[in-house]
Scaffold this motif. Structure first.
Motif, PDB file in Angstrom:
ATOM      1  N   SER A  67       0.796  -1.215   0.000  1.00 13.02           N
ATOM      2  CA  SER A  67       0.000   0.000   0.000  1.00 13.02           C
ATOM      3  C   SER A  67       0.832   1.268   0.000  1.00 13.02           C
ATOM      4  O   SER A  67       0.530   2.225  -0.721  1.00 13.02           O
ATOM      5  CB  SER A  67      -0.918   0.011   1.227  1.00 13.02           C
ATOM      6  N   ARG A  68       1.857   1.274   0.788  1.00 11.84           N
ATOM      7  CA  ARG A  68       2.611   2.511   0.895  1.00 11.84           C
ATOM      8  C   ARG A  68       3.237   2.885  -0.440  1.00 11.84           C
ATOM      9  O   ARG A  68       3.129   4.012  -0.916  1.00 11.84           O
ATOM     10  CB  ARG A  68       3.670   2.419   1.992  1.00 11.84           C
ATOM     11  N   TYR A  95       0.651   4.081  -2.824  1.00 13.30           N
ATOM     12  CA  TYR A  95       0.206   5.449  -2.567  1.00 13.30           C
ATOM     13  C   TYR A  95       1.185   6.444  -3.170  1.00 13.30           C
ATOM     14  O   TYR A  95       0.793   7.392  -3.867  1.00 13.30           O
ATOM     15  CB  TYR A  95       0.094   5.644  -1.057  1.00 13.30           C
ATOM     16  N   GLN A  96       2.460   6.208  -2.950  1.00 15.37           N
ATOM     17  CA  GLN A  96       3.470   7.117  -3.503  1.00 15.37           C
ATOM     18  C   GLN A  96       3.485   7.115  -5.029  1.00 15.37           C
ATOM     19  O   GLN A  96       3.505   8.161  -5.669  1.00 15.37           O
ATOM     20  CB  GLN A  96       4.854   6.732  -2.995  1.00 15.37           C
ATOM     21  N   TYR A 143       1.190   6.369  -6.938  1.00 16.93           N
ATOM     22  CA  TYR A 143      -0.008   6.999  -7.486  1.00 16.93           C
ATOM     23  C   TYR A 143       0.197   8.490  -7.649  1.00 16.93           C
ATOM     24  O   TYR A 143      -0.117   9.081  -8.679  1.00 16.93           O
ATOM     25  CB  TYR A 143      -1.218   6.744  -6.587  1.00 16.93           C
ATOM     26  N   LYS A 144       0.760   9.089  -6.623  1.00 20.13           N
ATOM     27  CA  LYS A 144       0.967  10.524  -6.674  1.00 20.13           C
ATOM     28  C   LYS A 144       1.973  10.912  -7.762  1.00 20.13           C
ATOM     29  O   LYS A 144       1.843  11.959  -8.384  1.00 20.13           O
ATOM     30  CB  LYS A 144       1.440  11.033  -5.313  1.00 20.13           C
ATOM     31  N   LEU A 194      -6.148   1.204   1.372  1.00 21.19           N
ATOM     32  CA  LEU A 194      -5.493   1.908   0.275  1.00 21.19           C
ATOM     33  C   LEU A 194      -6.517   2.672  -0.556  1.00 21.19           C
ATOM     34  O   LEU A 194      -6.284   3.814  -0.958  1.00 21.19           O
ATOM     35  CB  LEU A 194      -4.731   0.916  -0.601  1.00 21.19           C
ATOM     36  N   GLN A 216      -7.294   5.807   1.137  1.00 28.90           N
ATOM     37  CA  GLN A 216      -6.199   6.773   1.041  1.00 28.90           C
ATOM     38  C   GLN A 216      -6.156   7.446  -0.322  1.00 28.90           C
ATOM     39  O   GLN A 216      -6.024   8.664  -0.430  1.00 28.90           O
ATOM     40  CB  GLN A 216      -4.861   6.081   1.291  1.00 28.90           C
ATOM     41  N   LEU A 217      -6.258   6.618  -1.330  1.00 30.91           N
ATOM     42  CA  LEU A 217      -6.191   7.171  -2.676  1.00 30.91           C
ATOM     43  C   LEU A 217      -7.334   8.146  -2.911  1.00 30.91           C
ATOM     44  O   LEU A 217      -7.141   9.241  -3.437  1.00 30.91           O
ATOM     45  CB  LEU A 217      -6.231   6.047  -3.717  1.00 30.91           C
ATOM     46  N   TRP A 227      -6.833  11.408  -1.232  1.00 24.82           N
ATOM     47  CA  TRP A 227      -5.873  12.283  -1.885  1.00 24.82           C
ATOM     48  C   TRP A 227      -6.409  12.797  -3.209  1.00 24.82           C
ATOM     49  O   TRP A 227      -6.168  13.918  -3.610  1.00 24.82           O
ATOM     50  CB  TRP A 227      -4.556  11.534  -2.111  1.00 24.82           C
TER      51      TRP A 227
END
Lengths: 222, 222
Positions: free
Chosen positions: B39-40, B43-44, B46-47, B68, B71-72, B75
């Motif tokens: 997940s971490r 997430y990164q 994705y950005k 996740l 989180q997505l 954001w």
DNA sequence: TCATGCTCGGGAAATTTTCCCAACCCACGC
DNA sequence: GCGTGGGTTGGGAAAATTTCCCGAGCATGA
């Protein structure tokens, strides 16, 4: 490649199956000659095409891949089978090997490992992906018989009760023991079995057949 | 293809990931621009790459895929997410949608479905693979259903972790929560599900198909 | 805007878990 | 007979968890 290794893939996840078929086909020396999405089909196909190596996912519906391994080996004691699964749990590996598998690779392994394992197994060697072999090695249930043998009769009895009773203290009453004693047994049992929580304890009980799994479990979702 | 759909894949099973990446790449109009195994990282990534569609496996270790999704979406509320999982259980689908997923495809579906789902979701539609939609349709979670529906998404997620994690506090670490919060959830979950002990909790989980039972040792062989 | 529901955690008492240790009984071998 | 060892039973005490109850922050929605 003079002689490609003829491989059959068995996995109930169609998409996954399709995916790693492509992956393997890229490997020199490996040819996917058959596929199956369930045990029965797999068994038939095996007899038809006689692949060199079979790759099976053991977490399949119904009786699961372990059962299939047994069937294949019963029909052809030389069958070379690689288990390919998401379970890192060493117990699964144990069962797979006991059933006659020659390789055990987790789906979270490096993609190259599966191909390596196929080659190894074809060559008569065994193959275990490192994440599992490690667990086996520093194994809580390593080699020999189940850890159950380490339990004394009383411990065993209390374990059985623990696995079903809700209020932990009810056991004390039932056995005419101080709750303290039960707590101590509970503690010692967890120590001996190498589990850290009640949840793990129940998993252990299920594996060992100490308690019956609840009615439905996986059969429900159709 | 004028404009390929840019897709990110998230799955902790490296081999599987690799496999269906190849599969998708064969599809006209789809381009895999990123991958992640947890997940971490997801997430990164994705950005960084801002993919059009994210495909996630929700049964990932630690903070599961459901988290996740949250989180997505937190954001980027326009994030388009397709859940790709082995769970046919409608309850999972429910929670995935509640968390903001737009598509839900099981791994046992026809391989074409995943690509279809990606296209659908990219176009702003929802996508559910038929095996699950059927289950959703014929009741199960619509009205009555299991007590699971009484659980909030967060509770559901923590329940899943409880059912596999050993030291209860590991969950706290994994989710970045105070152990206190996890304890509170644990308590509330037991209340809502009407169970008195962890053992009962696991039985519940097994019955609902939330977790797979281990291979039963008692059945033959071995 | 107010109500509602979810998430997150503090507080505090009750309970359990975790070790360590001691006592008892029984069987076994010498 | 008598030590030795293992199984059974529980006390003690510190640490951790469970059990409730409560409030804050924050969305969502009426």
């Amino acid at each position: 490649m003079a002689q490609a290794i003829r491989v059959m893939l068995v996995d109930d996840h169609a998409i996954v199956l399709e995916g790693y078929r492509r992956l393997l086909e890229k490997q020199a020396g490996i040819e996917v000659v058959a596929e199956a999405a369930d045990s029965r089909t797999a068994y038939q196909r095996y007899k038809e095409v006689r692949p060199d190596v079979v790759v099976v996912d053991i977490s399949m519906p119904g009786r699961g891949g372990i059962d299939l391994i047994g069937q294949l080996r019963a029909w052809d004691s030389a069958a070379r089978i690689v288990v390919f699964t998401m379970h890192q749990d060493a117990v699964y590996a144990m069962h797979a090997f006991q059933a006659g598998a020659k390789g055990y690779v987790t789906k979270s392994s490096n993609p190259l490992l599966l191909a390596d394992a196929i080659v190894d197994v074809f060559a008569g060697r065994k193959a275990i992906s490192p994440d599992v072999s490690q667990e086996l090695a520093l194994g809580r249930l390593s080699g020999d018989a189940s850890a159950l043998n380490a339990l004394s009769p009383r411990e065993f009895e209390i374990l059985r009760l623990l696995l079903e009773a809700s209020p932990a203290a009810e056991i004390a009453a039932a056995l005419n023991l101080s709750p303290k004693t039960v707590a101590n047994y509970h503690y010692v049992i967890k120590q001996k079995l190498g589990v850290r929580s009640d949840i793990e304890l129940l998993y252990f009980g299920l594996r060992e057949g100490l308690v019956a799994p609840p009615p439905s479990a996986q059969s429900e979702a159709l």
